[in-house]
Design a protein around this motif. Structure first.
Motif, PDB file in Angstrom:
ATOM      1  N   ILE A   1       0.861  -1.204  -0.121  1.00 10.91           N
ATOM      2  CA  ILE A   1       0.068   0.206  -0.056  1.00 10.91           C
ATOM      3  C   ILE A   1       0.860   1.200  -0.052  1.00 10.91           C
ATOM      4  N   ARG A   2       0.881   1.937  -1.069  1.00 13.63           N
ATOM      5  CA  ARG A   2       1.826   3.181  -1.089  1.00 13.63           C
ATOM      6  C   ARG A   2       0.883   4.204  -1.090  1.00 13.63           C
ATOM      7  N   ALA A   3       1.391   5.290  -0.181  1.00 14.51           N
ATOM      8  CA  ALA A   3       0.551   6.580   0.084  1.00 14.51           C
ATOM      9  C   ALA A   3       1.209   7.733   0.306  1.00 14.51           C
ATOM     10  N   CYS A   4       0.655   8.871   0.053  1.00 15.24           N
ATOM     11  CA  CYS A   4       1.161  10.416   0.311  1.00 15.24           C
ATOM     12  C   CYS A   4       0.145  11.385   0.442  1.00 15.24           C
ATOM     13  N   LEU A   5       0.760  12.562   0.777  1.00 12.36           N
ATOM     14  CA  LEU A   5      -0.282  13.585   0.903  1.00 12.36           C
ATOM     15  C   LEU A   5      -0.988  13.900  -0.683  1.00 12.36           C
ATOM     16  N   THR A   6      -2.164  14.221  -0.951  1.00 15.89           N
ATOM     17  CA  THR A   6      -2.680  14.400  -2.176  1.00 15.89           C
ATOM     18  C   THR A   6      -1.841  15.715  -2.801  1.00 15.89           C
ATOM     19  N   ALA A   7      -1.662  16.677  -2.022  1.00 17.56           N
ATOM     20  CA  ALA A   7      -1.012  17.797  -2.553  1.00 17.56           C
ATOM     21  C   ALA A   7       0.372  17.571  -3.060  1.00 17.56           C
ATOM     22  N   ARG A   8       1.066  16.397  -2.576  1.00 11.93           N
ATOM     23  CA  ARG A   8       2.350  16.081  -3.101  1.00 11.93           C
ATOM     24  C   ARG A   8       2.183  15.685  -4.603  1.00 11.93           C
ATOM     25  N   LEU A   9       1.172  15.347  -5.132  1.00 10.91           N
ATOM     26  CA  LEU A   9       0.981  14.893  -6.457  1.00 10.91           C
ATOM     27  C   LEU A   9       0.521  15.752  -7.404  1.00 10.91           C
ATOM     28  N   THR A  10      -0.065  16.844  -6.877  1.00  2.00           N
ATOM     29  CA  THR A  10      -0.829  17.884  -7.788  1.00  2.00           C
ATOM     30  C   THR A  10       0.109  19.199  -8.117  1.00  2.00           C
ATOM     31  N   ALA A  11       1.198  19.321  -7.520  1.00  3.40           N
ATOM     32  CA  ALA A  11       2.283  20.448  -7.828  1.00  3.40           C
ATOM     33  C   ALA A  11       2.539  20.773  -9.442  1.00  3.40           C
ATOM     34  N   ASP A  12       2.993  19.377  -9.879  1.00  3.34           N
ATOM     35  CA  ASP A  12       3.239  19.431 -11.394  1.00  3.34           C
ATOM     36  C   ASP A  12       2.038  19.712 -12.234  1.00  3.34           C
TER      37      ASP A  12
ATOM     38  N   HIS B   1       1.190  10.926 -15.656  1.00  2.61           N
ATOM     39  CA  HIS B   1       0.001  11.832 -15.894  1.00  2.61           C
ATOM     40  C   HIS B   1      -1.168  11.634 -15.486  1.00  2.61           C
ATOM     41  N   LEU B   2      -1.959  10.288 -15.659  1.00  2.00           N
ATOM     42  CA  LEU B   2      -3.136   9.965 -15.126  1.00  2.00           C
ATOM     43  C   LEU B   2      -3.056   9.816 -13.647  1.00  2.00           C
ATOM     44  N   THR B   3      -1.976   9.334 -12.793  1.00  2.00           N
ATOM     45  CA  THR B   3      -1.806   9.470 -11.537  1.00  2.00           C
ATOM     46  C   THR B   3      -2.221  10.759 -10.964  1.00  2.00           C
ATOM     47  N   ARG B   4      -1.344  11.618 -11.339  1.00  2.00           N
ATOM     48  CA  ARG B   4      -1.435  13.187 -11.222  1.00  2.00           C
ATOM     49  C   ARG B   4      -3.080  13.586 -11.351  1.00  2.00           C
ATOM     50  N   ALA B   5      -3.558  13.100 -12.517  1.00  3.74           N
ATOM     51  CA  ALA B   5      -4.676  13.953 -12.850  1.00  3.74           C
ATOM     52  C   ALA B   5      -5.780  13.246 -11.711  1.00  3.74           C
ATOM     53  N   ALA B   6      -5.787  12.057 -11.426  1.00  2.00           N
ATOM     54  CA  ALA B   6      -6.421  11.398 -10.379  1.00  2.00           C
ATOM     55  C   ALA B   6      -6.182  12.166  -9.167  1.00  2.00           C
ATOM     56  N   ALA B   7      -5.219  12.426  -8.540  1.00  2.08           N
ATOM     57  CA  ALA B   7      -4.922  13.250  -7.375  1.00  2.08           C
ATOM     58  C   ALA B   7      -5.533  14.845  -7.484  1.00  2.08           C
ATOM     59  N   ARG B   8      -5.674  15.210  -8.594  1.00  4.96           N
ATOM     60  CA  ARG B   8      -6.220  16.523  -8.781  1.00  4.96           C
ATOM     61  C   ARG B   8      -7.671  16.420  -8.466  1.00  4.96           C
TER      62      ARG B   8
ATOM     63  N   LEU C   1       7.117   9.340  -7.614  1.00  2.00           N
ATOM     64  CA  LEU C   1       6.071  10.277  -7.471  1.00  2.00           C
ATOM     65  C   LEU C   1       5.834  10.740  -6.056  1.00  2.00           C
ATOM     66  N   GLY C   2       6.542   9.993  -5.121  1.00  2.00           N
ATOM     67  CA  GLY C   2       6.527  10.400  -3.822  1.00  2.00           C
ATOM     68  C   GLY C   2       5.692   9.397  -2.798  1.00  2.00           C
ATOM     69  N   LEU C   3       4.969   8.387  -3.488  1.00  2.00           N
ATOM     70  CA  LEU C   3       4.030   7.361  -2.654  1.00  2.00           C
ATOM     71  C   LEU C   3       5.060   6.399  -2.109  1.00  2.00           C
ATOM     72  N   GLY C   4       5.043   6.699  -0.752  1.00  4.71           N
ATOM     73  CA  GLY C   4       5.910   5.799   0.058  1.00  4.71           C
ATOM     74  C   GLY C   4       5.202   4.530   0.511  1.00  4.71           C
ATOM     75  N   GLU C   5       5.714   3.620   0.925  1.00  2.00           N
ATOM     76  CA  GLU C   5       5.156   2.410   1.527  1.00  2.00           C
ATOM     77  C   GLU C   5       4.477   2.676   2.929  1.00  2.00           C
ATOM     78  N   ALA C   6       3.123   2.505   3.263  1.00  5.33           N
ATOM     79  CA  ALA C   6       2.417   2.800   4.110  1.00  5.33           C
ATOM     80  C   ALA C   6       2.123   1.442   4.908  1.00  5.33           C
ATOM     81  N   ALA C   7       1.959   0.215   4.304  1.00  2.23           N
ATOM     82  CA  ALA C   7       1.755  -0.982   4.768  1.00  2.23           C
ATOM     83  C   ALA C   7       1.935  -1.968   3.570  1.00  2.23           C
TER      84      ALA C   7
END
Length: 239
Positions: A91-102, A186-193, A221-227
């Motif tokens: 399970i990889r996760a990060c703050l949504t904002a980390r993916l929306t900057a670019d 690009h699609l991952t970033r669009a999903a985060a937006r 992309l900055g999605l670290g391992e959460a579990a």
């Protein structure tokens, strides 16, 4: 602490769920491991394993168990009973904002619900058929798909849904001819937006540990391992 099991169940739900002894049993309706595996609700004894296995087989499913973080005792019991480990999943996760900057390039990613026929064709080419599309239909919370195009051609798709402020991406598929062109990113970033607009402050996804390319992409992309979790199945059912 995040209840990742609840997030997975809400954003990729089984067709039906029932409680049998110390187990939650799922009816997957052909939708794969995640919606078919049994999970423990508390301490499990060796004799409880056969009860769950018999119920799953009686329902026409393989005897399959998901082992989640902290369930070492259950894992040991299943191993002792001969159940084989498979499909370790991160399970990889990060703050949504980390993916929306670019920014996402124009005319590359489109938010679409329900999915278009072109998206269904892309999923079908990757082995994601009607049973998994039915899972998307079952989701009750905020959800959408992202449709990707490159060179003015349909090239990729994904599904994303939200539970308790966490957006989870599922079923990312890029057509064979359009891989290694940056579309998955690009699609991952669009999903985060999209998720950010819905108020989700965390973004997550699932990827098998063995998928080195995808793990490199998501780590970048900055999605670290959460579990992480894995499955155990009877030897004759794990082939």
């Amino acid at each position: 602490m995040t209840d990742w099991g609840a997030v997975i169940d809400a954003t990729w739900p089984a067709a039906a769920v029932q409680q049998v002894g110390p187990w939650t049993l799922r009816s997957g309706a052909g939708g794969g491991n995640r919606v078919s595996a049994a999970t423990a609700n508390g301490p499990v004894r060796a004799q409880d394993i056969s009860v769950a296995a018999d119920a799953m087989r009686a329902a026409g499913q393989e005897a399959l168990f998901m082992v989640r973080p902290g369930e070492d005792a259950l894992d040991a019991l299943l191993a002792e009973a001969g159940y084989i480990k498979r499909d370790e999943t991160l399970i990889r996760a990060c703050l949504t904002a980390r993916l929306t900057a670019d920014p996402v390039p124009p005319v590359t990613a489109f938010t679409v619900w329900p999915p278009l026929a072109a998206q269904r064709d892309i999923w079908a080419s990757g082995g994601i058929g009607p049973a998994r599309l039915a899972i998307m239909d079952r989701v009750q919370g905020p959800k959408t798909t992202i449709f990707g195009r490159i060179d003015d051609r349909p090239a990729g798709t994904l599904f994303v849904a939200i539970h308790d402020g966490i957006a989870m991406l599922h079923a990312l598929e890029i057509t064979q001819d359009h891989r290694r062109k940056g579309l998955a990113r690009h699609l991952t970033r669009a999903a985060a937006r999209w998720a950010q607009r819905q108020g989700a402050d965390q973004f997550a996804l699932l990827v098998t540990a063995a998928n080195g390319g995808a793990n490199a992409l998501y780590a970048g992309l900055g999605l670290g391992e959460a579990a992480r979790y894995h499955y155990r199945a009877a030897p004759q059912e794990s082939l």
